[in-house]
Write an enzyme that holds these catalytic residues in place. Structure first.
Site, short mmCIF file in Angstrom:
data_model
loop_
_atom_site.label_atom_id
_atom_site.label_comp_id
_atom_site.label_asym_id
_atom_site.label_seq_id
_atom_site.Cartn_x
_atom_site.Cartn_y
_atom_site.Cartn_z
N PRO A 174 39.59 40.51 50.12
CA PRO A 174 39.29 40.03 48.82
C PRO A 174 39.77 40.79 47.57
CG PRO A 174 37.29 40.88 49.75
CD PRO A 174 38.67 41.13 50.74
N CYS A 175 39.54 40.19 46.47
CA CYS A 175 40.33 40.95 45.05
C CYS A 175 39.59 42.39 44.93
CB CYS A 175 40.24 40.24 43.91
SG CYS A 175 38.59 40.20 43.29
N LEU A 176 40.31 43.31 44.47
CA LEU A 176 39.96 44.62 44.32
C LEU A 176 38.51 44.80 43.56
CD1 LEU A 176 43.30 46.44 43.79
CD2 LEU A 176 42.07 46.27 45.79
#
Length: 275
Positions: A174-176
């Site tokens: 998933p995104c940072l």
């Protein structure tokens, strides 16, 4: 059953579309959707990757390689969620504002280029977790073929392997922004710090991991069964030095280990219960 029943259902779903634009992150879910869309629609399918500070450049590079392997048309666009204080303030529904920005960017492009459908990689298991981004996508008419057919994460991997996708066993990424506790402000510098730390660990051979960031502390999460091996095989002093060069002051190891959705364990139970 998954091959004989759910794969034909996914294929039939795309056969009902004339043209489809895929919100393509390069993760295992959206890669499977892109593959099936391309197999059915050919050049009438387009994969688009949103580029922002919350996406590792290494993951973008992998997304490009996977799209080329599939053969699908692939474009990149920039999204501006970092300019929205509703996103950077990191509320519990942060993902709602991320996906709103994404699909508010994709929708006019789809209309301009003549794509009747926008689809994403949401799978059936995602519907059982707290995912406010799903609501944003639904509000904008985005379809989720995997969820519609009832394909679980495990089945996504099975189908991906069956179809010969090299990313079939790729860890979830998933995104940072998901590395920060809710309400801690997200900045580009913090995202870059976490990104460099995770790339460092990947290069050491650890693939399924998270570096959670809270203030000046990095908390490394690995699968529980790998923790002893990590401690015994890693030059911990070198790791601490590297993380401090990235901008962290303290470096810790989560003894519980990595668990998907861990960030959400602080949320009220009524948000976490899904049918």
């Amino acid at each position: 059953m998954i091959i004989t029943e759910k794969l034909p259902q996914l294929q039939a779903l795309f056969q009902q579309m004339d043209r489809a634009l895929i919100a393509y992150s390069g993760g295992v879910d959206s890669t499977l959707v892109a593959k099936i869309a391309y197999d059915i629609l050919g050049d009438r399918a387009l994969a688009i990757t949103a580029v922002s500070p919350s996406l590792l450049l290494e993951d973008l590079a992998e997304a490009r390689i996977q799209a080329a392997e599939i053969g699908i048309q692939h474009r990149e666009i920039e999204t501006q969620e970092m300019e929205n204080p509703n996103y950077t303030s990191n509320p519990v529904n942060r993902c709602y504002f991320c996906k709103s920005e994404l699909h508010d960017t994709l929708k006019p492009l789809a209309q301009k280029w003549g794509y009747s459908y926008i689809v994403d990689g949401v799978n059936a298991d995602d519907l059982r977790d707290y995912r406010p981004g799903i609501q944003a996508a639904k509000e904008r008419g985005v379809r989720s073929p995997l969820a519609e057919v009832g394909v679980s994460k495990t089945e996504v991997r099975e189908l991906s392997k069956y179809l010969g996708l090299m990313a079939w066993d790729k860890p979830a990424q998933p995104c940072l922004s998901s590395r920060f506790p809710y309400t801690e402000e997200i900045t580009i510098a913090k995202l870059q710090r976490v990104g460099r730390a995770e790339v460092y660990l990947r290069k050491l051979g650890w693939k399924n991991l998270r570096v959670r960031s809270e203030a000046d502390t990095a908390r490394i999460e690995l699968p529980p069964e790998q923790i002893k091996e990590f401690v015994s095989q890693t030059e911990l002093s070198q790791l601490v030095q590297a993380f401090q060069q990235f901008g962290f002051v303290y470096v810790t190891l989560d003894l519980e280990g990595y668990r998907s959705g861990k960030l959400n364990q602080v949320l009220p139970s009524e948000l976490l219960v899904r049918p």
